[in-house]
Design a protein around this motif. Structure first.
Motif, mmCIF file in Angstrom:
data_model
loop_
_atom_site.group_PDB
_atom_site.id
_atom_site.type_symbol
_atom_site.label_atom_id
_atom_site.label_comp_id
_atom_site.label_asym_id
_atom_site.label_seq_id
_atom_site.Cartn_x
_atom_site.Cartn_y
_atom_site.Cartn_z
ATOM 1 N N CYS A 81 0.825 -1.206 0.000
ATOM 2 C CA CYS A 81 0.000 0.000 0.000
ATOM 3 C C CYS A 81 0.862 1.260 0.000
ATOM 4 O O CYS A 81 2.057 1.221 0.295
ATOM 5 C CB CYS A 81 -0.932 0.008 1.211
ATOM 6 S SG CYS A 81 -0.093 0.240 2.803
ATOM 7 N N GLU A 82 0.251 2.373 -0.342
ATOM 8 C CA GLU A 82 0.866 3.688 -0.261
ATOM 9 C C GLU A 82 0.050 4.538 0.702
ATOM 10 O O GLU A 82 -1.184 4.568 0.621
ATOM 11 C CB GLU A 82 0.926 4.362 -1.634
ATOM 12 C CG GLU A 82 1.878 3.701 -2.615
ATOM 13 C CD GLU A 82 3.326 3.851 -2.202
ATOM 14 O OE1 GLU A 82 3.651 4.843 -1.523
ATOM 15 O OE2 GLU A 82 4.131 2.974 -2.560
ATOM 16 N N VAL A 83 0.747 5.225 1.604
ATOM 17 C CA VAL A 83 0.077 5.997 2.652
ATOM 18 C C VAL A 83 0.496 7.448 2.536
ATOM 19 O O VAL A 83 1.688 7.756 2.478
ATOM 20 C CB VAL A 83 0.427 5.451 4.050
ATOM 21 C CG1 VAL A 83 -0.382 6.176 5.111
ATOM 22 C CG2 VAL A 83 0.175 3.963 4.123
ATOM 23 N N LEU A 119 -5.177 6.279 1.861
ATOM 24 C CA LEU A 119 -4.652 4.923 1.723
ATOM 25 C C LEU A 119 -4.905 4.425 0.310
ATOM 26 O O LEU A 119 -6.031 4.473 -0.187
ATOM 27 C CB LEU A 119 -5.328 4.001 2.744
ATOM 28 C CG LEU A 119 -4.890 2.542 2.777
ATOM 29 C CD1 LEU A 119 -3.435 2.423 3.212
ATOM 30 C CD2 LEU A 119 -5.784 1.752 3.727
ATOM 31 N N GLU A 120 -3.853 3.953 -0.350
ATOM 32 C CA GLU A 120 -3.972 3.374 -1.688
ATOM 33 C C GLU A 120 -3.418 1.955 -1.642
ATOM 34 O O GLU A 120 -2.274 1.748 -1.223
ATOM 35 C CB GLU A 120 -3.195 4.200 -2.708
ATOM 36 C CG GLU A 120 -3.729 5.613 -2.897
ATOM 37 C CD GLU A 120 -2.827 6.438 -3.793
ATOM 38 O OE1 GLU A 120 -3.154 6.597 -4.979
ATOM 39 O OE2 GLU A 120 -1.788 6.916 -3.298
ATOM 40 N N VAL A 121 -4.232 1.002 -2.070
ATOM 41 C CA VAL A 121 -3.818 -0.407 -2.030
ATOM 42 C C VAL A 121 -3.897 -0.983 -3.442
ATOM 43 O O VAL A 121 -4.728 -0.557 -4.252
ATOM 44 C CB VAL A 121 -4.701 -1.227 -1.063
ATOM 45 C CG1 VAL A 121 -4.572 -0.697 0.355
ATOM 46 C CG2 VAL A 121 -6.158 -1.188 -1.506
ATOM 47 N N PRO A 122 -3.014 -1.941 -3.758
ATOM 48 C CA PRO A 122 -3.041 -2.544 -5.097
ATOM 49 C C PRO A 122 -4.368 -3.239 -5.371
ATOM 50 O O PRO A 122 -4.891 -3.970 -4.521
ATOM 51 C CB PRO A 122 -1.885 -3.541 -5.056
ATOM 52 C CG PRO A 122 -1.001 -3.073 -3.941
ATOM 53 C CD PRO A 122 -1.917 -2.457 -2.928
ATOM 54 N N GLY A 124 -3.780 -0.791 -11.395
ATOM 55 C CA GLY A 124 -4.074 0.427 -10.668
ATOM 56 C C GLY A 124 -4.146 0.209 -9.171
ATOM 57 O O GLY A 124 -3.809 -0.856 -8.648
ATOM 58 N N MET A 125 -4.587 1.268 -8.482
ATOM 59 C CA MET A 125 -4.675 1.250 -7.026
ATOM 60 C C MET A 125 -6.086 1.672 -6.616
ATOM 61 O O MET A 125 -6.716 2.512 -7.264
ATOM 62 C CB MET A 125 -3.658 2.219 -6.415
ATOM 63 C CG MET A 125 -2.223 2.033 -6.878
ATOM 64 S SD MET A 125 -1.330 0.737 -6.031
ATOM 65 C CE MET A 125 -0.825 1.571 -4.534
ATOM 66 N N THR A 126 -6.576 1.083 -5.528
ATOM 67 C CA THR A 126 -7.864 1.464 -4.961
ATOM 68 C C THR A 126 -7.620 2.430 -3.808
ATOM 69 O O THR A 126 -6.781 2.183 -2.944
ATOM 70 C CB THR A 126 -8.627 0.238 -4.446
ATOM 71 O OG1 THR A 126 -8.808 -0.685 -5.529
ATOM 72 C CG2 THR A 126 -9.972 0.643 -3.882
ATOM 73 N N ILE A 152 -0.315 4.280 -9.457
ATOM 74 C CA ILE A 152 -0.951 3.240 -10.253
ATOM 75 C C ILE A 152 -0.503 1.856 -9.788
ATOM 76 O O ILE A 152 -1.312 0.941 -9.653
ATOM 77 C CB ILE A 152 -0.611 3.423 -11.749
ATOM 78 C CG1 ILE A 152 -1.097 4.799 -12.236
ATOM 79 C CG2 ILE A 152 -1.220 2.307 -12.587
ATOM 80 C CD1 ILE A 152 -0.687 5.121 -13.659
ATOM 81 N N LYS A 153 0.783 1.715 -9.538
ATOM 82 C CA LYS A 153 1.316 0.426 -9.112
ATOM 83 C C LYS A 153 2.609 0.658 -8.348
ATOM 84 O O LYS A 153 3.376 1.568 -8.668
ATOM 85 C CB LYS A 153 1.579 -0.481 -10.315
ATOM 86 C CG LYS A 153 2.001 -1.898 -9.977
ATOM 87 C CD LYS A 153 2.123 -2.754 -11.232
ATOM 88 C CE LYS A 153 2.482 -4.197 -10.894
ATOM 89 N NZ LYS A 153 2.579 -5.038 -12.106
#
Length: 724
Positions: A473-475, A490-493, A498-500, A649-650
């Motif tokens: 994830c990206e925080v 919060l972005e998760v694969p 892409g990311m959700t 995106i990833k």
């Protein structure tokens, strides 16, 4: 630390005497061979004397033998041990003295130069000062930086590198566009392409009139004009703001060879003047978009080539910068100069908006900068317990590694109780953004356990709505202290490309610190059981406390001038307008007790806490795709990003990368990780730059705390060079 490239580095061809008679006209070629025996004439230009010599040689003569015969023919009693042969047309050094002319490809049409390997280079430091150093132009750039850092007393030189100056004009074009324009102009003006193997940006320097060692038949040694191959002296008077741009020197002696000069250099590097140089030529450009930020990284030199092979000549200017944002073992006892240079690089990155921050964060950085400026003028008390502190720190680290963390209550994050899995629970506001849909935050009950985030309708955990896997994830923080907003983006694969995205809102500062620490650990592949959880929480709390405005600002002495534009980024200067000085003084009350080094360290730690810290951007185009995207390279991961918004995106972690290599023919790079490989071409820099960043970060991640460790040059070049 590193061996010389050949015997020419340490073999003396003449006695070290000051006698240097005026050379006569070029004599006929010297020879020990006869006509018709396969020998031929080799023309060599001696840059120090500005004269040509013609030797009659055979193809089986060694490079070392050619230099020895040349020195004997000159018959001038000076020390030639630092000289080597440079081949301008091939843009290469002939430093392998045991190789023959035939093995090096030298024929009768070649014209060589006999020139010093150590030359004067003007170096712009991270605090924007420019100083002159004697640098070896014949070794790989990596080795040249290592030697320079040794002169400067800077540990861990592998974190730094040279970059060519990048101007505002360079930010208007991509790398490929500038290369085509440069080649076209070179053909128009000179009729040929300049020899510059790795010319990311044009060779430009306000200290030199041209980019090559031009010969002049009109100058003779001793003439008033500056001869080629010697130092172009600069103004050495101290400027009004305290900057001493250079030191008088000659190309035949070390600038900092005396104890006094070395001590003066160390003192100068430990503390920088409070204001930057007035010259506009020293100021870096200010990128305004993500694309311009990507174009900023075009100037990095190739660590595997010498700086001479990359178009740099004596008297030119290069930037010395921390290239890899992975600072190892910052110790105030040994790293005074290193800490100061990192602090200044961070300061100008923030002021020039190379990295974004909020208004509260900007004022916090300004307050820390003001405290540094004030403490420079005060005597600093040296702690007498430095040795004891080092021992205590080592013992604490050993205890943590053996026990796995502090002895805390079971089922609490950071606990060492192996019978219970730590978890974090609480009510948080939640929103899952949707395009073209207005949605508001709703309150749910969240549980974070074993790098998984679950949320329920109520605290009885009976109605599970969703479980989110936090791996990869990206925080990003979404905090505005003025309005009491403590948000987490919060972005998760996603299963697809892409990311959700998820948005979380905490109720207060304490809850935010605990949940943000959990998310950051998860983004690094660590669970709540990791021993660093509690220190992560304390770091976030300390970072927020520094941004809280104080009610009783400190009175600043009259001799301290606050030029708001030196403390704040331009957009905040415009936003705050006439209140900038007052706001800075209010924020300064939070840091008024910090000492000089402590204030610099706090500035560096706050810089490292920013979401975009250490992210180097490149514009790339993936094979089979027409759309251009950003590639972000950080110290622990690589990210595919949207060009306009910067959305992720990833994400690829380095520990998941199996291979990375470059097709040098097509200039395409491939990264093999989980799933399909990424194959792309880089549009804003040479693909070698991207390759070197990835290999460099992997090399830095392999460093250990062994006190006797040595810099593994071979491994660095193996990981960054791109060759088997």
């Amino acid at each position: 630390m590193f061996p010389n490239n050949g015997s020419a580095h340490n073999h003396s061809f003449g006695s070290n005497m000051s006698h240097s008679p005026t050379p006569a006209a070029t004599p006929p070629p010297t020879t020990s061979f006869g006509l018709g025996d396969g020998s031929w004439e080799l023309r060599i230009y001696v840059t120090d004397l500005q004269m040509d010599r013609v030797l009659r040689v055979k193809s089986d003569v060694h490079i070392g033998g050619v230099m020895l015969r040349l020195v004997e023919d000159l018959d001038i009693a000076i020390d030639w041990s630092d000289h080597a042969l440079w081949w301008p047309d091939k843009n290469t050094w002939l430093t392998h003295t045991r190789s023959t002319l035939d093995q090096c490809g030298v024929t009768a049409t070649a014209e060589l130069e006999f020139t010093p390997m150590h030359k004067i280079l003007r170096v712009q430091l991270p605090d924007l000062r420019e100083m002159d150093f004697r640098v070896d132009f014949s070794v790989k750039t990596f080795n040249a930086v290592v030697s320079l850092c040794k002169q400067m007393g800077i540990r861990h030189p592998e974190e730094l590198s040279f970059s060519k100056p990048v101007s505002a004009e360079d930010l208007k074009y991509n790398y490929a566009e500038r290369q085509m324009k440069k080649v076209s102009m070179a053909k128009t003006i000179n009729g040929q392409i300049p020899a510059d193997t790795n010319s990311f940006v044009a060779n430009k320097s306000h200290n030199s009139s041209n980019g090559s060692l031009e010969r002049s038949s009109h100058h003779t040694p001793g003439s008033p004009s500056t001869p080629v191959g010697t130092l172009r002296h600069h103004n050495t008077s101290a400027s009004s703001n305290g900057y001493n741009s250079s030191m008088n020197t000659s190309s035949g002696s070390n600038i900092y060879e005396t104890v006094e000069a070395q001590e003066q250099l160390n003192n100068s590097l430990t503390n920088s003047p409070s204001r930057p140089p007035d010259s506009s030529k020293t100021k870096p450009p200010r990128p305004k978009t993500l694309l311009e930020k990507a174009r900023m990284n075009v100037g990095w030199l190739d660590s595997s080539l010498s700086i001479m092979e990359q178009g740099v000549r004596e008297g030119h200017t290069l930037l010395l910068r921390f290239k890899f944002y992975s600072f190892y073992d910052l110790n105030p006892i040994y790293d005074g100069a290193r800490i100061n240079l990192i602090y200044n690089q961070a300061k100008y990155a923030i002021i020039n908006e190379e990295i974004d921050c909020t208004e509260e964060e900007m004022l916090m950085f300004a307050a820390l900068q003001l405290q540094v400026n004030m403490q420079v003028l005060q005597p600093q008390h040296v702690s007498q317990t430095n040795t004891d502190d080092d021992i205590d720190r080592a013992l604490n680290e050993l205890q943590v590694s053996l026990e796995g963390g502090n002895q805390l209550t079971p089922n609490i994050p950071g606990s060492s109780d192996i019978m219970n899995v730590p978890e974090l629970k609480g009510n948080l506001k939640f929103m899952k953004p949707r395009r073209f849909t207005l949605k508001s935050y709703k309150m749910y009950f969240f549980v974070c356990r074993d790098m998984r985030l679950s949320y329920y309708r109520s605290s009885d955990e009976a109605d599970l709505l969703e479980t989110i896997d936090l791996r990869g994830c990206e925080v990003t923080p979404d905090v505005v202290l003025a309005t009491g907003r403590y948000g987490i983006r919060l972005e998760v694969p996603a299963k697809e490309q892409g990311m959700t995205e998820y948005m979380l809102r905490c109720n207060d500062e304490d809850q935010y610190a605990r949940w943000m620490a959990a998310m950051r650990l998860a983004s690094k592949g660590k669970s709540l059981a990791d021993s660093s959880y509690q220190s992560e929480v304390r770091g976030i709390q300390a970072f927020l406390s520094l941004q809280q405005p104080a009610r009783n600002p400190v009175q600043i002495p009259e001799h301290i001038d606050i030029h708001v534009e030196d403390f704040l980024a331009p957009r905040f200067v415009r936003k705050i307008k006439g209140k900038g000085q007052t706001r800075i003084l209010e924020a300064h009350s939070n840091v008024k007790e910090l000492g000089l080094v402590e204030a610099k360290m706090q500035f560096i730690r706050a810089w490292q806490a920013l979401p975009e810290f250490g992210l180097t951007l490149f514009l790339v185009k993936y094979m089979g795709h027409k759309k251009e995207e950003l590639l972000g390279v950080a110290f622990n991961r690589i990210m595919k990003m949207e060009l306009n918004t910067g959305d992720h995106i990833k994400t690829l972690r380095y520990n998941t990368i199996k291979a990375w290599n470059v097709n040098w023919g097509t200039k395409n790079m491939m990264i093999q990780a989980e799933g399909d490989p990424l194959v792309f071409s880089c549009l804003t820099a040479d693909c070698k730059v991207v390759h070197e960043f990835i290999g460099g970060y992997i090399f830095l991640s392999m460093r250990t705390k062994d006190a006797n460790q040595t810099l593994n040059e071979e491994l660095f070049h193996k990981l960054t060079g791109g060759w088997a």
